[in-house]
Design a protein around this motif. Structure first.
Motif, PDB file in Angstrom:
ATOM      1  N   LEU A  40       9.965  28.545 -11.081  1.00  0.00           N
ATOM      2  CA  LEU A  40       9.278  27.661 -10.142  1.00  0.00           C
ATOM      3  C   LEU A  40       9.658  26.202 -10.361  1.00  0.00           C
ATOM      4  O   LEU A  40       9.914  25.461  -9.408  1.00  0.00           O
ATOM      5  N   ARG A  41       9.708  25.784 -11.603  1.00  0.00           N
ATOM      6  CA  ARG A  41      10.057  24.401 -11.927  1.00  0.00           C
ATOM      7  C   ARG A  41      11.493  24.098 -11.473  1.00  0.00           C
ATOM      8  O   ARG A  41      11.755  23.065 -10.842  1.00  0.00           O
ATOM      9  N   THR A  42      12.415  24.999 -11.755  1.00  0.00           N
ATOM     10  CA  THR A  42      13.809  24.796 -11.391  1.00  0.00           C
ATOM     11  C   THR A  42      13.998  24.836  -9.876  1.00  0.00           C
ATOM     12  O   THR A  42      14.725  24.005  -9.313  1.00  0.00           O
ATOM     13  N   ALA A  43      13.358  25.781  -9.195  1.00  0.00           N
ATOM     14  CA  ALA A  43      13.473  25.876  -7.742  1.00  0.00           C
ATOM     15  C   ALA A  43      12.895  24.627  -7.071  1.00  0.00           C
ATOM     16  O   ALA A  43      13.467  24.119  -6.093  1.00  0.00           O
TER      17      ALA A  43
ATOM     18  N   GLU B 252      11.405  36.061  -6.449  1.00  0.00           N
ATOM     19  CA  GLU B 252      11.656  37.330  -7.132  1.00  0.00           C
ATOM     20  C   GLU B 252      13.150  37.630  -7.195  1.00  0.00           C
ATOM     21  O   GLU B 252      13.640  38.132  -8.210  1.00  0.00           O
ATOM     22  N   ARG B 253      13.888  37.310  -6.129  1.00  0.00           N
ATOM     23  CA  ARG B 253      15.345  37.502  -6.149  1.00  0.00           C
ATOM     24  C   ARG B 253      15.993  36.593  -7.186  1.00  0.00           C
ATOM     25  O   ARG B 253      16.927  37.000  -7.889  1.00  0.00           O
ATOM     26  N   ILE B 254      15.509  35.371  -7.293  1.00  0.00           N
ATOM     27  CA  ILE B 254      16.032  34.440  -8.297  1.00  0.00           C
ATOM     28  C   ILE B 254      15.741  34.961  -9.697  1.00  0.00           C
ATOM     29  O   ILE B 254      16.612  34.928 -10.575  1.00  0.00           O
ATOM     30  N   ILE B 255      14.533  35.478  -9.919  1.00  0.00           N
ATOM     31  CA  ILE B 255      14.172  36.024 -11.230  1.00  0.00           C
ATOM     32  C   ILE B 255      15.067  37.210 -11.557  1.00  0.00           C
ATOM     33  O   ILE B 255      15.591  37.318 -12.672  1.00  0.00           O
TER      34      ILE B 255
ATOM     35  N   VAL C 116       8.462  33.061   0.375  1.00  0.00           N
ATOM     36  CA  VAL C 116       8.802  32.274  -0.819  1.00  0.00           C
ATOM     37  C   VAL C 116       8.749  33.163  -2.052  1.00  0.00           C
ATOM     38  O   VAL C 116       9.625  33.082  -2.922  1.00  0.00           O
ATOM     39  N   LEU C 117       7.755  34.023  -2.148  1.00  0.00           N
ATOM     40  CA  LEU C 117       7.663  34.952  -3.288  1.00  0.00           C
ATOM     41  C   LEU C 117       8.877  35.873  -3.346  1.00  0.00           C
ATOM     42  O   LEU C 117       9.409  36.133  -4.426  1.00  0.00           O
TER      43      LEU C 117
ATOM     44  N   TYR D  59       5.877  21.864  -0.995  1.00  0.00           N
ATOM     45  CA  TYR D  59       5.185  23.148  -0.840  1.00  0.00           C
ATOM     46  C   TYR D  59       5.196  23.925  -2.159  1.00  0.00           C
ATOM     47  O   TYR D  59       4.165  24.480  -2.564  1.00  0.00           O
ATOM     48  N   LEU D  60       6.342  23.977  -2.820  1.00  0.00           N
ATOM     49  CA  LEU D  60       6.433  24.694  -4.096  1.00  0.00           C
ATOM     50  C   LEU D  60       5.508  24.066  -5.147  1.00  0.00           C
ATOM     51  O   LEU D  60       4.857  24.775  -5.916  1.00  0.00           O
ATOM     52  N   ARG D  61       5.464  22.740  -5.159  1.00  0.00           N
ATOM     53  CA  ARG D  61       4.600  22.043  -6.120  1.00  0.00           C
ATOM     54  C   ARG D  61       3.128  22.348  -5.855  1.00  0.00           C
ATOM     55  O   ARG D  61       2.365  22.650  -6.768  1.00  0.00           O
ATOM     56  N   GLU D  62       2.723  22.257  -4.593  1.00  0.00           N
ATOM     57  CA  GLU D  62       1.326  22.492  -4.226  1.00  0.00           C
ATOM     58  C   GLU D  62       0.912  23.947  -4.435  1.00  0.00           C
ATOM     59  O   GLU D  62      -0.235  24.230  -4.780  1.00  0.00           O
TER      60      GLU D  62
END
Length: 77
Positions: free
Chosen positions: A31-34, A61-64, A56-57, A4-7
């Motif tokens: 995104l790449r790391t997640a 955003e929390r990860i960022i 997902v956003l 899903y993240l890739r698509e």
């Protein structure tokens, strides 16, 4: 989850840059790391009860925010 993240990567990246106001490089990095972490851990998505992309956003955003506050590029997923 990784597929899903890739698509969804182009849409998610654009949304992070626009709404979170982060540099495109940081959005791509997160995104790449997640995506890689989701693949390695074999994470699955639950059937969506709400807006999956919005959820997902929010996670990204929390990860960022965590990445920026800790001034590092590693994070737990």
């Amino acid at each position: 989850a990784a597929s899903y993240l890739r698509e969804s990567r182009p849409r998610l990246r654009q949304a992070l840059v626009k709404h979170a106001g982060v540099h495109p490089y940081l959005a791509s990095h997160v995104l790449r790391t997640a995506t890689e972490r989701a693949r390695v851990q074999g994470l699955k998505l639950k059937p969506a009860t709400g807006d999956l992309e919005q959820s997902v956003l929010q996670m990204l955003e929390r990860i960022i925010l965590d990445t920026l506050l800790r001034d590092r590029e590693d994070f737990a997923l």
